[in-house]
Write an enzyme that holds these catalytic residues in place. Sequence first.
Site, PDB file in Angstrom:
ATOM      1  N   GLU A 135       1.117  -0.865  -0.137  1.00  0.00           N
ATOM      2  CA  GLU A 135       0.606  -0.251  -0.056  1.00  0.00           C
ATOM      3  C   GLU A 135       1.067   1.299   0.052  1.00  0.00           C
ATOM      4  O   GLU A 135       1.814   1.447   0.271  1.00  0.00           O
ATOM      5  CB  GLU A 135      -0.960  -0.121   1.533  1.00  0.00           C
ATOM      6  CG  GLU A 135      -2.184  -0.875   1.078  1.00  0.00           C
ATOM      7  CD  GLU A 135      -3.068  -0.588   2.145  1.00  0.00           C
ATOM      8  OE1 GLU A 135      -3.647   0.537   2.848  1.00  0.00           O
ATOM      9  OE2 GLU A 135      -3.852  -1.665   1.972  1.00  0.00           O
ATOM     10  N   HIS A 138      -4.473   7.008  -0.945  1.00  0.00           N
ATOM     11  CA  HIS A 138      -3.772   5.595  -0.293  1.00  0.00           C
ATOM     12  C   HIS A 138      -4.355   3.765  -1.298  1.00  0.00           C
ATOM     13  O   HIS A 138      -5.959   4.553  -1.533  1.00  0.00           O
ATOM     14  CB  HIS A 138      -3.773   4.690   1.264  1.00  0.00           C
ATOM     15  CG  HIS A 138      -4.928   4.367   1.628  1.00  0.00           C
ATOM     16  ND1 HIS A 138      -5.957   5.113   1.906  1.00  0.00           N
ATOM     17  CD2 HIS A 138      -5.027   2.427   1.284  1.00  0.00           C
ATOM     18  CE1 HIS A 138      -6.803   4.886   2.224  1.00  0.00           C
ATOM     19  NE2 HIS A 138      -6.930   2.810   2.298  1.00  0.00           N
ATOM     20  N   HIS A 166      -4.868   0.366  -2.126  1.00  0.00           N
ATOM     21  CA  HIS A 166      -5.359  -1.290  -1.634  1.00  0.00           C
ATOM     22  C   HIS A 166      -5.027  -2.176  -3.290  1.00  0.00           C
ATOM     23  O   HIS A 166      -5.766  -1.884  -4.252  1.00  0.00           O
ATOM     24  CB  HIS A 166      -6.554  -0.884  -1.957  1.00  0.00           C
ATOM     25  CG  HIS A 166      -8.213  -0.368  -0.607  1.00  0.00           C
ATOM     26  ND1 HIS A 166      -8.909  -0.961  -0.123  1.00  0.00           N
ATOM     27  CD2 HIS A 166      -7.343   0.081   0.429  1.00  0.00           C
ATOM     28  CE1 HIS A 166      -9.333   0.232   0.871  1.00  0.00           C
ATOM     29  NE2 HIS A 166      -8.386   0.544   1.811  1.00  0.00           N
ATOM     30  N   ASP A 179      -9.144   1.544   7.563  1.00  0.00           N
ATOM     31  CA  ASP A 179      -9.022   2.962   7.288  1.00  0.00           C
ATOM     32  C   ASP A 179     -10.646   3.644   8.235  1.00  0.00           C
ATOM     33  O   ASP A 179     -10.592   4.667   8.450  1.00  0.00           O
ATOM     34  CB  ASP A 179     -10.015   2.842   5.976  1.00  0.00           C
ATOM     35  CG  ASP A 179      -8.707   2.366   5.298  1.00  0.00           C
ATOM     36  OD1 ASP A 179      -7.894   2.264   5.918  1.00  0.00           O
ATOM     37  OD2 ASP A 179      -9.077   1.971   3.554  1.00  0.00           O
TER      38      ASP A 179
END
Length: 127
Positions: free
Chosen positions: A21, A79, A81, A92
Amino acid sequence: MKIILGNLVQFFKYLLKYEEEKTGVLIGENKDNVIYVKIAMPVENILKSKVEFLANPYDMVIAHLLAENYGLNVVSLYHTHPSGLPIPSLKDIEGMKLWPIPWIIISKIGIKGWILKDGVTEEVILA
């Protein structure tokens, strides 16, 4: 709420080439519930994980100082995934409680923005 991404979409897609990530912040300004992004600043994921991230605290301080220096604000967190969907995980959502700004999640399926309001995730318009 709307976030104007412009050419950042190409940058976000580039991040998907990595297995772990990737994360960072967007610096800009919020005018009339529209976020205008001026700077995308990558932040180290100190976990180096494929399924979660923890932003390097030092990088986050630098991001806030950079924003302040330009008279701007940290307006969003992003970010990836890499092997998941562009929706917030339970982890999250916990992070969104600590960082109550829009979160952008990038996956191979797409790019979506989210904000936590009254404990419920709401999608943010990305343009």
